[in-house]
Write an enzyme that holds these catalytic residues in place. Structure first.
Site, mmCIF file in Angstrom:
data_model
loop_
_atom_site.group_PDB
_atom_site.id
_atom_site.type_symbol
_atom_site.label_atom_id
_atom_site.label_comp_id
_atom_site.label_asym_id
_atom_site.label_seq_id
_atom_site.Cartn_x
_atom_site.Cartn_y
_atom_site.Cartn_z
ATOM 1 N N HIS A 1 0.869 -1.180 0.000
ATOM 2 C CA HIS A 1 0.000 0.000 0.000
ATOM 3 C C HIS A 1 0.900 1.222 0.000
ATOM 4 C CE1 HIS A 1 -2.750 3.118 1.120
ATOM 5 N NE2 HIS A 1 -2.242 3.247 2.336
ATOM 6 N N GLU B 1 2.420 0.304 -22.365
ATOM 7 C CA GLU B 1 2.655 -0.913 -21.567
ATOM 8 C C GLU B 1 1.513 -1.267 -20.612
ATOM 9 O OE1 GLU B 1 5.966 -2.771 -21.422
ATOM 10 O OE2 GLU B 1 5.600 -1.894 -23.389
ATOM 11 N N HIS C 1 -6.657 8.789 -1.072
ATOM 12 C CA HIS C 1 -5.782 8.169 -0.069
ATOM 13 C C HIS C 1 -4.573 7.486 -0.721
ATOM 14 C CE1 HIS C 1 -5.347 5.617 3.829
ATOM 15 N NE2 HIS C 1 -4.236 5.583 3.138
HETATM 16 P P1 13P Z 1 0.597 2.462 9.216
HETATM 17 O O1 13P Z 1 1.714 3.378 9.654
HETATM 18 O O2 13P Z 1 -0.208 1.952 10.389
HETATM 19 O O3 13P Z 1 1.095 1.364 8.325
HETATM 20 O O4 13P Z 1 -0.428 3.339 8.378
HETATM 21 C C1 13P Z 1 0.004 4.058 7.259
HETATM 22 C C2 13P Z 1 -1.047 4.239 6.218
HETATM 23 O O5 13P Z 1 -0.713 4.508 5.083
HETATM 24 C C3 13P Z 1 -2.464 4.036 6.584
HETATM 25 O O6 13P Z 1 -3.274 3.924 5.451
HETATM 26 ZN ZN ZN Z 2 -2.341 4.895 3.651
#
Ligand code: 13P
Ligand code: ZN
Length: 277
Positions: free
Chosen positions: A142, A172, A213
């Site tokens: 993430h 690509e 986000h």
């Molecule tokens: P953490 O530091 O708990 O991994 O959270 C970071 C984050 O990107 C939450 O979406």
């Molecule tokens: Zn995050």
């Protein structure tokens, strides 16, 4: 006497250190932004750790029994990716899921009472889902990829339209993510609900956008997963540049995308491209 090797030389640990450093360098993980979980095989860890030595036990609120006995290296909650390289023992941890799926055992790292990432529900639910569709699945990343986040303010949040725009920004793209991207509604991060919504999308896609986000990517290796996010983010950057240059005057046609998919042996997500002529 069993001689244990220096864990800092382990390939998986090196991969975690290099990937977090790269994500920071690219500006996609400011402060404690972003998290990684990497499914490890017992034989990868056993040369470095006594697996009978549990440092701490941490209860978890959701049912992870489908991952019972599995090992992961994870980033810590609230930890800064820019610091991982200098202090991996505080910023990363190796964990194992207990048989009942209600607790994780910390086997290494997360020093000073650290915890795994707050996005562990989404990571674990994502791993459970991806392992069902791909037995070789291992990595979830993430991050707060800048241009993809930007696009979630200016581009319709329709998966078909979004996927098509990304495919058309770089040749690509359709080869790297022919299934397109999934998009969930804005939700509170760190919750089981956002985990369930993300995992549901991961039945069909390896990239899931969290509007305003960031993005989740899933894959079989660290390189592949990083590369997947990198490719989508590059397309979003090109889109941003195209918009600031005054908009699209010409682009890759749907027919050309069909030709590309055929040439590379990938099947584009149905419903995105106009039918082949
Ligand atoms: P953490 O530091 O708990 O991994 O959270 C970071 C984050 O990107 C939450 O979406
Ligand atoms: Zn995050």
């Amino acid at each position: 006497m069993v001689v244990q090797l220096d864990i800092l030389s382990a390939k998986f640990l090196q991969e975690m250190m290099k990937t977090t450093a790269n994500l920071y360098r690219l500006g996609w993980d400011e402060r404690n932004g972003g998290n990684i979980t990497y499914l490890l095989k017992e034989e990868e860890i056993s040369p470095y750790l006594n697996l009978n030595h549990v440092i701490r036990r941490v209860p978890i609120k959701f049912d992870a029994s489908e991952l019972a006995g599995k090992y992961f290296i994870v980033t810590g909650s609230g930890k800064y990716f820019k610091n991982v390289m200098d202090d991996p023992e505080s910023n990363l941890g190796i964990i194992r899921v207990t048989k009942d799926g209600k607790t994780i055992e910390i086997l290494w790292g997360l020093e000073d009472n650290g915890f795994p990432t707050s996005e562990l529900p989404t990571h674990f639910m994502g791993h459970i889902q991806r392992l069902k569709v791909d037995p070789n699945h291992r990595v979830i990343i993430h991050c707060h990829a800048t241009h993809l986040i930007g696009m979630t303010f200016t581009h319709p949040l329709d998966e078909i339209a979004f996927s098509k725009t990304l495919w058309k920004m770089c040749t690509e793209c359709i080869v790297v993510f022919p299934e397109g991207v999934g998009i969930i509604p804005w939700m509170v991060p760190g919750t089981d609900s956002i985990g369930r919504a993300t995992a549901e999308k991961m039945k069909d896609v390896r990239l899931v956008l969290w509007p305003h986000h960031g993005i989740f990517g899933a894959g079989t290796t660290m390189d592949e997963t990083f590369g997947l996010i990198e490719t989508a983010e590059k397309a979003a950057q090109v889109y941003t540049i195209v918009c600031t240059q005054g908009g699209v005057k010409q682009t890759i046609t749907d027919q050309q995308l069909h030709d590309l998919a055929k040439a590379f042996g990938v099947v584009p997500r149905p419903g995105v491209l106009e039918l082949e002529s």
